[in-house]
Structure formats: C-alpha cells, structure tokens
Motif scaffolding. Structure first.
Motif, mmCIF file in Angstrom:
data_model
loop_
_atom_site.group_PDB
_atom_site.id
_atom_site.type_symbol
_atom_site.label_atom_id
_atom_site.label_comp_id
_atom_site.label_asym_id
_atom_site.label_seq_id
_atom_site.Cartn_x
_atom_site.Cartn_y
_atom_site.Cartn_z
ATOM 1 N N ARG A 14 -0.490 -38.773 -3.085
ATOM 2 C CA ARG A 14 -0.345 -38.204 -1.738
ATOM 3 C C ARG A 14 0.997 -38.526 -1.077
ATOM 4 N N TYR A 15 1.691 -39.547 -1.561
ATOM 5 C CA TYR A 15 3.003 -39.866 -0.990
ATOM 6 C C TYR A 15 4.156 -39.330 -1.836
ATOM 7 N N ILE A 16 3.846 -38.502 -2.823
ATOM 8 C CA ILE A 16 4.874 -37.838 -3.623
ATOM 9 C C ILE A 16 5.309 -36.570 -2.891
ATOM 10 N N GLY A 17 6.604 -36.392 -2.692
ATOM 11 C CA GLY A 17 7.120 -35.245 -1.953
ATOM 12 C C GLY A 17 7.064 -33.952 -2.753
ATOM 13 N N HIS A 18 7.368 -32.847 -2.071
ATOM 14 C CA HIS A 18 7.252 -31.524 -2.678
ATOM 15 C C HIS A 18 8.222 -31.337 -3.841
ATOM 16 N N VAL A 56 3.598 -34.826 3.131
ATOM 17 C CA VAL A 56 3.527 -36.144 2.498
ATOM 18 C C VAL A 56 2.388 -36.937 3.133
ATOM 19 N N GLY A 57 1.566 -37.573 2.309
ATOM 20 C CA GLY A 57 0.433 -38.339 2.797
ATOM 21 C C GLY A 57 -0.875 -37.584 2.789
ATOM 22 N N VAL A 58 -0.835 -36.282 2.468
ATOM 23 C CA VAL A 58 -2.038 -35.450 2.461
ATOM 24 C C VAL A 58 -2.474 -35.188 1.029
ATOM 25 N N VAL A 59 -3.763 -35.315 0.766
ATOM 26 C CA VAL A 59 -4.336 -35.004 -0.538
ATOM 27 C C VAL A 59 -4.584 -33.497 -0.608
ATOM 28 N N GLY A 60 -4.222 -32.875 -1.715
ATOM 29 C CA GLY A 60 -4.440 -31.438 -1.890
ATOM 30 C C GLY A 60 -5.544 -31.165 -2.885
ATOM 31 N N LEU A 61 -6.672 -30.637 -2.430
ATOM 32 C CA LEU A 61 -7.808 -30.397 -3.317
ATOM 33 C C LEU A 61 -7.782 -29.007 -3.950
#
Length: 227
Positions: A14-18, A56-61
């Motif tokens: 979740r802290y890995i950038g785009h 950044v910081g958000v989990v993508g389901l």
C-alpha cells in the motif's frame, strides 16, 4: 486486441507508489513471455495503462489496467502466466479481452468505491458518531492539494453516498465517490475532514478501494470490469 485486467494490490504494497507499480507490472509482463504488443520506435516499451492511480497508503482490491496483446491469447492463459511471476501481494483477479475500438479505461473512469476500517478508540468513536451529521452537510471546504498548490475546494460534491457501521472491535465506513471537473477526491482527505468536523484526533485505520467505477449505457455507476 487488449486485455482489460482486474488486479489486487495488497496491504503489503500500500505504500508503493504508482510508478513503482507500473515498473513491477512491466517486469512481470516481460517475465511471463506473453505475446505483448510494444510501442514502435527506437526504444520500444510496453504500452501499459491504468484506469486511475491509487493513492499511496490505500489497498486496491479491484484495480484496473489494460495491456495490448497479440490476437489469439486467451484470458485464462494471461491470468495464469502473470500470477506465476507476480508476488503474492500483487495478483491478477480476472481479465477480459476487448478489441482496439473499446474505450480506454481512463476515458471510462467515473468514480471509486472505498471502505475505511478502524478499531474502536476514544477518538474513532467521535468520528463514527459524527458521520451522519457530516454526510448531511451541503458543503465542506477543505484545502485540496493540486499541481498548482493547496487550493480551497468543496469536497461534498465528490461523495455520492456512504454509510458507517459498527463491527466487532471497530467500525467500517463505505464511500461512493464520483469524478467531477475538479478531478477526484482522495479518501484520506475525506477522513481528515471528518476528523476535523468531529473534533477528534488521528486514529489507526486502513483504506481500501473496493471498485473502480464507470457508467453503463443507462448512466448508472457500475464496476468498470462489468461495462
């Protein structure tokens, strides 16, 4: 032909950038040895694109990306060969083959669904208690960070609907947000505004994007993979 791909970016990433996410996907595509189409020119590269960057910081389901591929590649083969070279916290959930006339995912982007979970603390209880009153406001001005700097912005039009429920040991907030001419709303900013409104301090939480939304032929918001 293009593959419309649904993937999960797990909590560990979740802290890995785009940009790092794009590089990871490009490396996996090369390792998979799938028949990927490359750009033309002196320095060919994979023409990989995403529906919308994840904060950044958000989990993508249920994140969305598209990959140009050669005709004849099956959806099952794409999923299996990609998951064979991806780490466990970055997985392909499903994909769908679409022709080149299908709209780009960025053009389809219309909104996002989020879920925010947090334990029950003195501060978080204040936020949960203020949720309905906050959602009932006609407007709420916040400082929104843009490329030109921090600018005042009414965040209320970005939120179409939401709810707050108590669960074992804490709470869960769901939000449906929409794209406007001003762009999109970051869920972390919305939560910060709720805390300001409730006059409470920070508390531990986890933010998930549960769906990337597009509009169907009737104009309704639906998960993009179903369009």
């Amino acid at each position: 032909m293009r593959m419309m791909v649904v993937f999960e970016k797990g909590p560990d990433l979740r802290y890995i950038g785009h940009l790092d996410l794009m590089r990871a996907m490009q490396r996996a595509l090369r390792r998979s040895d799938l028949p990927i189409k490359y750009s033309n020119g002196f320095n060919p590269h994979i023409r990989l694109s995403f529906a919308a960057p994840l904060s950044v910081g958000v989990v993508g389901l249920r994140e969305m990306m598209e990959v140009p591929v050669e005709d004849g590649l099956t959806e099952d083969e794409f999923v299996s060969r990609m998951n064979a070279v991806l780490p466990g916290c970055l997985r392909i959930c499903q994909c769908r083959a679409v022709d080149d006339a299908f709209p780009a995912l960025m053009a389809l982007m219309a909104g996002s669904d989020y879920r925010i979970t947090f334990p029950k603390t003195q501060e978080s209880q204040k936020a949960a208690a203020a949720f309905d009153r906050f959602m009932a406001l006609d407007s709420y001005i916040a400082q929104r960070r843009t490329k030109s700097g921090d600018n005042p912005c009414d965040i209320r039009p970005f939120v179409l609907s939401g709810g707050c429920t108590e669960q074992e040991g804490g709470y869960a907030i769901t939000l449906r947000t929409v794209m406007t001419k001003a762009g999109a709303l970051k869920p972390a900013l919305w939560l910060k505004c709720l805390c300001e409104f409730a006059d409470c301090g920070d508390f531990p939480h986890m933010i998930y994007r549960t769906a990337v939304l597009a509009r169907n032929d009737e104009g309704d918001l639906v998960p993009m993979e179903t369009v």
